[in-house]
Write a protein that holds these residues in place. Sequence first.
Motif, short mmCIF file in Angstrom:
data_model
loop_
_atom_site.label_atom_id
_atom_site.label_comp_id
_atom_site.label_asym_id
_atom_site.label_seq_id
_atom_site.Cartn_x
_atom_site.Cartn_y
_atom_site.Cartn_z
N ARG A 1 0.84 -1.22 0.00
CA ARG A 1 0.00 0.00 0.00
C ARG A 1 0.86 1.25 0.00
N GLN A 2 1.96 1.23 0.76
CA GLN A 2 2.86 2.39 0.78
C GLN A 2 3.53 2.56 -0.58
N LEU A 3 3.92 1.45 -1.21
CA LEU A 3 4.49 1.51 -2.55
C LEU A 3 3.47 2.13 -3.52
N ALA A 4 2.23 1.71 -3.40
CA ALA A 4 1.17 2.22 -4.28
C ALA A 4 0.91 3.70 -4.07
N SER A 5 1.14 4.17 -2.85
CA SER A 5 0.92 5.59 -2.57
C SER A 5 2.09 6.45 -3.03
N TYR B 1 14.51 -2.89 -0.21
CA TYR B 1 14.46 -3.31 -1.61
C TYR B 1 14.26 -4.82 -1.72
N ARG B 2 14.91 -5.58 -0.85
CA ARG B 2 14.73 -7.03 -0.87
C ARG B 2 13.29 -7.41 -0.52
N LEU B 3 12.73 -6.74 0.47
CA LEU B 3 11.34 -7.00 0.84
C LEU B 3 10.41 -6.68 -0.32
N ALA B 4 10.64 -5.53 -0.97
CA ALA B 4 9.81 -5.14 -2.11
C ALA B 4 9.94 -6.17 -3.24
N ARG B 5 11.17 -6.61 -3.53
CA ARG B 5 11.36 -7.62 -4.58
C ARG B 5 10.63 -8.92 -4.24
N GLY B 6 10.62 -9.28 -2.96
CA GLY B 6 9.89 -10.48 -2.54
C GLY B 6 8.40 -10.35 -2.80
N ILE B 7 7.87 -9.16 -2.56
CA ILE B 7 6.46 -8.90 -2.84
C ILE B 7 6.20 -8.97 -4.34
N TYR B 8 7.08 -8.35 -5.12
CA TYR B 8 6.93 -8.39 -6.59
C TYR B 8 6.91 -9.84 -7.06
N PHE B 9 7.83 -10.65 -6.53
CA PHE B 9 7.91 -12.06 -6.92
C PHE B 9 6.61 -12.79 -6.62
N LYS B 10 6.07 -12.58 -5.41
CA LYS B 10 4.82 -13.24 -5.03
C LYS B 10 3.68 -12.85 -5.97
N LEU B 11 3.71 -11.62 -6.46
CA LEU B 11 2.65 -11.14 -7.35
C LEU B 11 2.94 -11.47 -8.81
N GLY B 12 4.11 -12.01 -9.09
CA GLY B 12 4.47 -12.31 -10.47
C GLY B 12 4.79 -11.05 -11.26
N GLY C 1 7.48 -7.77 -12.26
CA GLY C 1 8.89 -7.49 -12.42
C GLY C 1 9.35 -6.18 -11.82
N ASN C 2 8.39 -5.33 -11.47
CA ASN C 2 8.75 -4.03 -10.90
C ASN C 2 7.58 -3.45 -10.11
N ARG C 3 7.81 -2.28 -9.55
CA ARG C 3 6.82 -1.63 -8.70
C ARG C 3 5.50 -1.39 -9.44
N SER C 4 5.58 -0.85 -10.63
CA SER C 4 4.36 -0.53 -11.39
C SER C 4 3.52 -1.77 -11.67
N GLU C 5 4.18 -2.84 -12.10
CA GLU C 5 3.45 -4.09 -12.36
C GLU C 5 2.83 -4.64 -11.08
N ALA C 6 3.58 -4.56 -9.98
CA ALA C 6 3.06 -5.07 -8.70
C ALA C 6 1.83 -4.28 -8.26
N ILE C 7 1.88 -2.98 -8.42
CA ILE C 7 0.74 -2.14 -8.02
C ILE C 7 -0.47 -2.43 -8.91
N ALA C 8 -0.24 -2.54 -10.21
CA ALA C 8 -1.35 -2.84 -11.13
C ALA C 8 -1.96 -4.20 -10.83
N THR C 9 -1.12 -5.19 -10.57
CA THR C 9 -1.61 -6.53 -10.25
C THR C 9 -2.37 -6.51 -8.93
N ALA C 10 -1.82 -5.85 -7.93
CA ALA C 10 -2.48 -5.77 -6.62
C ALA C 10 -3.82 -5.07 -6.73
N ALA C 11 -3.89 -4.03 -7.54
CA ALA C 11 -5.16 -3.32 -7.73
C ALA C 11 -6.17 -4.22 -8.43
N ARG C 12 -5.72 -4.94 -9.46
CA ARG C 12 -6.61 -5.84 -10.20
C ARG C 12 -7.18 -6.92 -9.29
#
Length: 86
Positions: free
Chosen positions: A31-35, A54-65, A67-78
């Motif tokens: 949520r903080q990344l999205a903000s 950064y490692r924590l963020a990369r772990g979140i990106y990996f779980k969401l499939g 590759g980066n912050r923008s993709e993770a936010i879009a996936t999380a929103a979807r």
Amino acid sequence: MPVSLLRTLVDASPAAPSGLTLSQSETDVLRQLASGCPIADMAATLGYSERQMYRLARGIYFKLGAGNRSEAIATAARWRLLDDSS
């Protein structure tokens, strides 16, 4: 990008995969990344080094499939992972 705008852009809202598990702290970081919160600010607030953050963020990106912050936010929103009720 505001969460409300992402929701508008993502018309079809498929459910998150049943095997996806994000901890409450990972969801909070997402949520903080999205903000738009900078990694350095999150690290200072949470008591991590920037490298750990950064490692924590990369772990979140990996779980969401993602590759980066923008993709993770879009996936999380979807998948509605950014909703207050999740």
